[in-house]
Design a protein around this motif. Structure first.
Motif, PDB file in Angstrom:
ATOM      1  N   GLY A 171       0.789  -1.226   0.000  1.00  0.00           N
ATOM      2  CA  GLY A 171       0.000   0.000   0.000  1.00  0.00           C
ATOM      3  C   GLY A 171       0.819   1.272   0.000  1.00  0.00           C
ATOM      4  O   GLY A 171       0.259   2.383   0.015  1.00  0.00           O
ATOM      5  N   ALA A 172       2.153   1.152  -0.034  1.00  0.00           N
ATOM      6  CA  ALA A 172       3.011   2.345   0.011  1.00  0.00           C
ATOM      7  C   ALA A 172       2.780   3.258  -1.190  1.00  0.00           C
ATOM      8  O   ALA A 172       2.758   4.486  -1.050  1.00  0.00           O
ATOM      9  N   ALA A 173       2.592   2.665  -2.366  1.00  0.00           N
ATOM     10  CA  ALA A 173       2.420   3.477  -3.571  1.00  0.00           C
ATOM     11  C   ALA A 173       1.161   4.332  -3.484  1.00  0.00           C
ATOM     12  O   ALA A 173       1.181   5.533  -3.789  1.00  0.00           O
ATOM     13  N   ASP A 178      -1.521   9.517  -2.341  1.00  0.00           N
ATOM     14  CA  ASP A 178      -2.556  10.250  -1.603  1.00  0.00           C
ATOM     15  C   ASP A 178      -1.951  11.435  -0.839  1.00  0.00           C
ATOM     16  O   ASP A 178      -2.515  12.532  -0.816  1.00  0.00           O
ATOM     17  N   VAL A 179      -0.816  11.206  -0.205  1.00  0.00           N
ATOM     18  CA  VAL A 179      -0.185  12.276   0.572  1.00  0.00           C
ATOM     19  C   VAL A 179       0.391  13.334  -0.362  1.00  0.00           C
ATOM     20  O   VAL A 179       0.352  14.536  -0.062  1.00  0.00           O
ATOM     21  N   ASP A 243      -5.834  17.749   8.459  1.00  0.00           N
ATOM     22  CA  ASP A 243      -6.900  16.783   8.221  1.00  0.00           C
ATOM     23  C   ASP A 243      -6.684  16.158   6.855  1.00  0.00           C
ATOM     24  O   ASP A 243      -6.424  16.869   5.873  1.00  0.00           O
ATOM     25  N   PHE A 244      -6.792  14.842   6.776  1.00  0.00           N
ATOM     26  CA  PHE A 244      -6.631  14.137   5.512  1.00  0.00           C
ATOM     27  C   PHE A 244      -7.809  14.472   4.601  1.00  0.00           C
ATOM     28  O   PHE A 244      -8.966  14.332   4.999  1.00  0.00           O
ATOM     29  N   VAL A 252      -3.278  13.405   8.465  1.00  0.00           N
ATOM     30  CA  VAL A 252      -2.483  12.746   7.424  1.00  0.00           C
ATOM     31  C   VAL A 252      -1.587  11.676   8.053  1.00  0.00           C
ATOM     32  O   VAL A 252      -1.446  10.574   7.506  1.00  0.00           O
ATOM     33  N   ALA A 253      -0.985  11.974   9.193  1.00  0.00           N
ATOM     34  CA  ALA A 253      -0.139  10.989   9.882  1.00  0.00           C
ATOM     35  C   ALA A 253      -0.941   9.750  10.253  1.00  0.00           C
ATOM     36  O   ALA A 253      -0.461   8.619  10.101  1.00  0.00           O
ATOM     37  N   GLN A 254      -2.165   9.947  10.742  1.00  0.00           N
ATOM     38  CA  GLN A 254      -3.007   8.808  11.122  1.00  0.00           C
ATOM     39  C   GLN A 254      -3.402   7.980   9.907  1.00  0.00           C
ATOM     40  O   GLN A 254      -3.470   6.743   9.979  1.00  0.00           O
ATOM     41  N   TYR A 255      -3.653   8.648   8.788  1.00  0.00           N
ATOM     42  CA  TYR A 255      -3.967   7.910   7.558  1.00  0.00           C
ATOM     43  C   TYR A 255      -2.799   7.002   7.174  1.00  0.00           C
ATOM     44  O   TYR A 255      -2.991   5.817   6.864  1.00  0.00           O
ATOM     45  N   VAL A 256      -1.593   7.555   7.194  1.00  0.00           N
ATOM     46  CA  VAL A 256      -0.415   6.766   6.820  1.00  0.00           C
ATOM     47  C   VAL A 256      -0.231   5.599   7.787  1.00  0.00           C
ATOM     48  O   VAL A 256       0.093   4.473   7.375  1.00  0.00           O
TER      49      VAL A 256
END
Length: 274
Positions: A171-173, A178-179, A243-244, A252-256
């Protein structure tokens, strides 16, 4: 008098990108000598470049590229004067070629000195200035290294971003893209609060205090309230704390971290035009 054929003109046009009449005139002046004709066209580019040196070149194409192993990325912007030129297919194609080449270099000066089909990149830009009739130059140049690097180019090539992740995971790609989209859309000032320079922090505190004074807040309370507003500034303007955009319930950190609990954003780069 040397006969100049249509095939000669077409070959020179493909080599330099210059217009048909410019190529024909250069070949006539060079008496059919192909190399001399190229030199004539380049000198024309030098003259045009000198005349347009003080022009604003805020339009263009911002292009991000990542190497095959997704460990290195680069963004360049090829700048021009008008949106009309920026949208031209041959201009965008040149920007992409230069971005591919830029993956091999660490800074703009090295790229400008690099070989591009027998001439330097700088000479190619001068040549294209003569062909197009506008100031053409490399504007932004950003490079990023990380265990995993992703990229994003906003529609119209006006904004390009790179994002580095701390590890190669499933899922890194998608996460990196997304980021990178987040960075393009939300224009963060830094990765996190530690990356915000002291001048910006001082300015935000002073703005907050001025607003509070206008609201009639007591002077003794200003420092504490201003610090609260500074934390809000960090949340809104640093990438990991924003916020993502695809799910505002997450930062954004929580999404990652939802992709992999140990995954972190290590860095980002952003180049915007206009």
């Amino acid at each position: 008098m040397v006969k100049i054929t249509a095939a000669d003109v077409n070959t020179l046009r493909k080599t330099t990108g210059a217009g048909m009449m410019d190529c024909k005139n250069a070949l006539v002046e060079a008496e059919g000598d192909f190399d001399k004709a190229i030199e004539i066209l380049r000198k024309k580019g030098q003259k045009v470049a000198a005349k347009r040196a003080d022009r604003d070149s805020s339009e263009g194409a911002a292009i991000a590229k990542v190497n095959n192993s997704n460990t290195e990325g680069v963004i360049i912007s090829l700048n021009c004067e008008t949106d009309f030129v920026a949208k031209n297919d041959s201009f965008v194609s040149l920007a992409n070629e230069l971005a591919d080449l830029a993956l091999q270099y660490n800074d703009k000066d090295s790229l400008l000195a690099a070989n591009f089909n027998g001439i330097s990149v700088q000479e190619k830009l001068i040549e294209q200035t003569g062909v197009i009739g506008e100031k053409i130059e490399i504007g932004g140049f950003r490079r990023l290294s990380a265990p995993f690097v992703g990229s994003y180019i906003h529609a119209g090539n006006k904004i390009a971003t790179l994002v580095g992740l701390s590890a190669v995971v499933d899922g890194a790609a998608d996460a990196a893209k997304d980021v990178a989209m987040q960075a393009a859309a939300m224009n963060p000032v830094a990765l996190d609060q530690t990356g915000v320079d002291q001048e910006t922090i001082d300015k935000e505190i002073e703005i907050a205090k001025d607003q509070l004074r206008q609201e009639g807040k007591p002077e003794a309370m200003l420092d504490k309230i201003a610090q609260g507003k500074l934390q809000r500034f960090f949340k809104d303007n640093t990438l990991v704390n924003q916020d993502f955009i695809k799910d505002s319930k997450l930062s954004v950190a929580q999404y990652v971290e939802s992709v992999d609990a140990k995954l972190k954003i290590t860095a980002f780069e952003r180049v915007a035009l206009g």
